[in-house]
Scaffold this motif. Structure first.
Motif, short mmCIF file in Angstrom:
data_model
loop_
_atom_site.label_atom_id
_atom_site.label_comp_id
_atom_site.label_asym_id
_atom_site.label_seq_id
_atom_site.Cartn_x
_atom_site.Cartn_y
_atom_site.Cartn_z
N ALA A 177 -21.70 -33.05 -2.43
CA ALA A 177 -22.07 -34.40 -1.66
C ALA A 177 -22.21 -35.59 -2.31
CB ALA A 177 -23.27 -33.97 -0.68
N ALA A 178 -21.80 -35.48 -3.88
CA ALA A 178 -22.29 -36.76 -4.73
C ALA A 178 -23.70 -37.55 -4.36
CB ALA A 178 -21.00 -37.66 -4.42
N ASP A 179 -24.58 -36.43 -3.95
CA ASP A 179 -25.94 -36.56 -3.84
C ASP A 179 -26.64 -36.71 -5.05
OD1 ASP A 179 -28.52 -37.26 -2.41
OD2 ASP A 179 -28.63 -35.46 -1.57
N VAL A 180 -26.75 -38.26 -5.60
CA VAL A 180 -27.59 -38.35 -7.08
C VAL A 180 -29.09 -38.11 -6.89
CG1 VAL A 180 -28.09 -39.57 -8.97
CG2 VAL A 180 -25.64 -39.38 -8.02
N PRO A 181 -29.63 -38.66 -5.68
CA PRO A 181 -31.15 -38.59 -5.67
C PRO A 181 -31.33 -37.16 -5.21
CG PRO A 181 -30.08 -40.39 -4.39
CD PRO A 181 -29.02 -39.97 -4.90
N GLY A 182 -30.57 -36.29 -4.30
CA GLY A 182 -30.83 -35.22 -4.10
C GLY A 182 -30.52 -34.05 -5.33
N LEU A 183 -29.78 -34.41 -6.36
CA LEU A 183 -29.53 -33.72 -7.43
C LEU A 183 -30.93 -33.98 -8.43
CD1 LEU A 183 -26.22 -34.35 -8.89
CD2 LEU A 183 -27.13 -32.28 -7.91
N HIS A 207 -32.19 -40.62 -17.24
CA HIS A 207 -30.63 -40.65 -17.90
C HIS A 207 -29.64 -39.63 -17.26
CE1 HIS A 207 -32.28 -42.14 -22.11
NE2 HIS A 207 -32.14 -43.10 -21.11
N TYR A 208 -30.11 -38.49 -16.64
CA TYR A 208 -29.45 -37.52 -15.99
C TYR A 208 -28.73 -38.21 -14.86
CZ TYR A 208 -28.31 -32.73 -14.52
OH TYR A 208 -27.47 -31.51 -14.15
N ALA A 209 -29.55 -38.85 -14.07
CA ALA A 209 -29.18 -39.40 -12.57
C ALA A 209 -28.17 -40.61 -13.20
CB ALA A 209 -30.37 -39.96 -12.20
N ARG A 210 -28.23 -41.38 -14.10
CA ARG A 210 -27.37 -42.44 -14.67
C ARG A 210 -26.00 -41.78 -15.11
NH1 ARG A 210 -29.81 -46.10 -18.61
NH2 ARG A 210 -27.65 -47.08 -18.55
N PHE A 211 -26.24 -40.56 -15.72
CA PHE A 211 -24.74 -39.87 -16.03
C PHE A 211 -24.19 -39.43 -14.87
CE2 PHE A 211 -22.45 -36.32 -17.52
CZ PHE A 211 -21.68 -37.00 -18.57
N MET A 212 -24.86 -38.77 -13.78
CA MET A 212 -24.13 -38.44 -12.70
C MET A 212 -23.46 -39.55 -11.92
SD MET A 212 -24.23 -35.18 -12.86
CE MET A 212 -23.16 -35.20 -11.46
N ARG A 219 -14.66 -39.77 -11.71
CA ARG A 219 -13.95 -38.55 -11.28
C ARG A 219 -13.85 -38.64 -9.81
NH1 ARG A 219 -10.43 -35.67 -14.75
NH2 ARG A 219 -11.49 -35.52 -16.74
N GLY A 220 -14.79 -39.40 -9.09
CA GLY A 220 -14.76 -39.32 -7.67
C GLY A 220 -15.72 -38.56 -7.13
N PRO A 221 -15.95 -38.45 -5.78
CA PRO A 221 -16.97 -37.49 -5.37
C PRO A 221 -16.72 -36.11 -4.82
CG PRO A 221 -16.15 -39.23 -3.61
CD PRO A 221 -15.39 -39.35 -4.83
N ASP A 222 -15.33 -35.83 -4.83
CA ASP A 222 -14.91 -34.66 -4.07
C ASP A 222 -14.56 -33.51 -5.24
OD1 ASP A 222 -14.30 -35.81 -1.75
OD2 ASP A 222 -12.43 -36.83 -2.51
N TRP A 223 -15.70 -33.29 -5.53
CA TRP A 223 -15.71 -31.98 -6.34
C TRP A 223 -15.96 -30.57 -5.44
CZ3 TRP A 223 -16.22 -32.01 -11.99
CH2 TRP A 223 -16.19 -33.33 -12.60
N HIS A 224 -15.59 -29.63 -6.31
CA HIS A 224 -15.81 -28.19 -5.65
C HIS A 224 -16.35 -27.21 -6.53
CE1 HIS A 224 -13.73 -29.55 -1.95
NE2 HIS A 224 -12.98 -30.09 -2.80
N LEU A 225 -17.26 -26.73 -6.32
CA LEU A 225 -17.95 -25.54 -7.18
C LEU A 225 -18.17 -24.11 -6.72
CD1 LEU A 225 -19.07 -28.57 -7.88
CD2 LEU A 225 -21.24 -27.56 -8.62
#
Length: 302
Positions: A177-183, A207-212, A219-225
Motif C-alpha cells: 500500500a506504500a504506507d510508510v507510517p504503517g511500515l 532513516h528506515y522511513a526516509r529510505f522507504m 520505483r513507484g508504489p505498485d510492488w507485489h510481495l
C-alpha cells in the motif's frame, strides 16, 4: 562440498572401521576436513553491518560492491525432511551465521559440531583430530567471541508462527500500500536495514522511513510481495512492475529478524538471481491473490 565429502567417503569405504568410530562421526570428520580445506585463504562472507558503521544519509548513492562475496539467504525448503527442519533452523539464523564467520575456521567447526549438530566433545575431538581439552578451549573462545557479535545460540529460538507471521503479514500489506507510517509502526526503535550487495546500511526508524519514501519515489508504489522462508525465519520476495508493460520483475528478498512483535532487522538481498534458489519466477504477469496462496511454501527445487 557435499559432493566432495561423498566421493572421499566412497573412496575410503573399504578402510572404514566401525569399531573405531560411528558412521556418523566418520562422515562428519570427512566433511569437516573438506570444508576446512576449502576455507583456507578464503575471506568470510559478510553483511554490510560487518564492514563498518551505519550510514547517516538515506539518500546516499546505492552503489553495489560486486567484489565482496556477500552472505546469501538459504531457503528453508532445502533443509530436507520437515521433521528435521525445526531442529536445524536455529543454526541458520542470519545474524548467527554472519557472526559465526568472524571466528577462525577450526573454532567455527568446533562450535557447529558441538552446538548445532550436537556431537559430544569426544566425537568433536575425533572429528577434528585433536583432544577434548583443545575442543573445550576452542568452544570457550568461540562463545566469548560470539557474545560480542551475536545472540547466543540457545537464545536463537524457533519463530512463533502466530506472532511473527502476523507482523510480516502486516508489513506486506503496508509495503504493497506504500504506507510508510504503517511500515514504521512495525519497526523497533533501533531497527537495522541492510541491502547487500550495497555496502550502505541504515539504523533507526527515521532513516528506515526516509529510505522507504525514496524507494517509492524511485520505483513507484505498485510492488507485489510473496512470503517465503529463509535462514530459519520469515522473508518476503519483492516484485516491481515494468512501467511500460506492467510485467512484474523479481527485485529483492527481504529477510527479517523479529523480536517482541517488532522488526529488528531487515536484510534486503537486492539480487534477482537469488529468486531461482527459492523456486520463484523471475517475472510474472500479475499479483498473487490474497490469502493462503501467497503464504504457501514454494515447491522444493529439483
Amino acid at each position: 562440498m557435499v559432493q566432495e565429502t561423498l566421493l572421499r567417503a566412497w573412496r575410503a569405504a573399504d578402510r572404514y572401521d566401525p569399531r573405531r568410530a560411528s558412521l556418523r562421526t566418520w562422515l562428519h570428520r570427512i566433511a569437516t576436513n573438506v570444508c576446512l580445506t576449502a576455507l583456507e585463504g578464503r575471506s568470510r562472507r559478510p553483511l554490510p553491518s560487518g564492514l563498518g558503521p551505519a550510514g547517516d544519509d538515506p539518500q546516499a548513492p546505492l552503489t553495489p560492491s560486486t567484489d565482496i562475496p556477500w552472505l546469501q539467504p538459504f531457503p528453508d525448503a532445502r533443509l530436507g525432511d520437515p521433521a528435521d527442519a525445526v531442529a536445524q533452523r536455529a543454526g541458520l539464523r542470519l545474524a548467527f551465521v554472519a557472526a559465526l564467520q568472524t571466528l577462525p575456521a577450526r573454532q567455527r567447526a568446533a562450535l557447529v559440531l558441538r552446538e548445532v549438530l550436537q556431537l559430544s566433545a569426544a566425537e568433536v575431538a575425533e572429528t577434528l583430530d585433536t583432544t577434548v581439552a583443545s575442543v573445550n578451549s576452542s568452544l570457550q573462545r568461540a562463545r566469548a567471541a560470539l557474545r560480542v557479535a551475536a545472540p547466543a545460540l540457545d537464545t536463537v529460538r524457533e519463530p512463533s508462527d502466530a506472532g511473527e507471521r502476523a507482523v510480516v503479514e502486516r508489513y506486506l500489506t503496508a509495503f504493497e500500500a506504500a504506507d510508510v507510517p504503517g511500515l514504521t509502526r512495525l519497526l523497533a526503535d533501533d531497527v537495522a536495514l541492510e541491502m547487500p550487495p550495497v555496502p550502505l546500511w541504515l539504523a533507526g526508524r527515521a532513516h528506515y522511513a526516509r529510505f522507504m519514501e525514496r524507494v517509492y519515489a524511485m520505483r513507484g508504489p505498485d510492488w507485489h510481495l510473496r512470503h517465503v522462508r529463509a535462514n530459519g525465519g520469515h522473508a518476503l520476495a519483492a516484485y516491481v512492475p515494468d512501467p511500460l508493460t506492467g510485467v512484474l520483475h523479481a527485485h529483492s528478498l527481504q529477510v527479517f529478524e523479529i523480536a517482541d512483535g517488532l522488526i529488528r532487522r531487515n536484510v534486503t538481498f537486492a539480487d534477482p538471481a537469488l529468486f531461482d534458489l527459492f523456486a520463484l519466477p523471475a517475472t510474472t504477469t500479475g499479483p498473487w491473490p490474497p490469502g493462503p496462496v501467497r503464504w504457501s511454501r514454494p515447491a522444493r527445487p529439483a
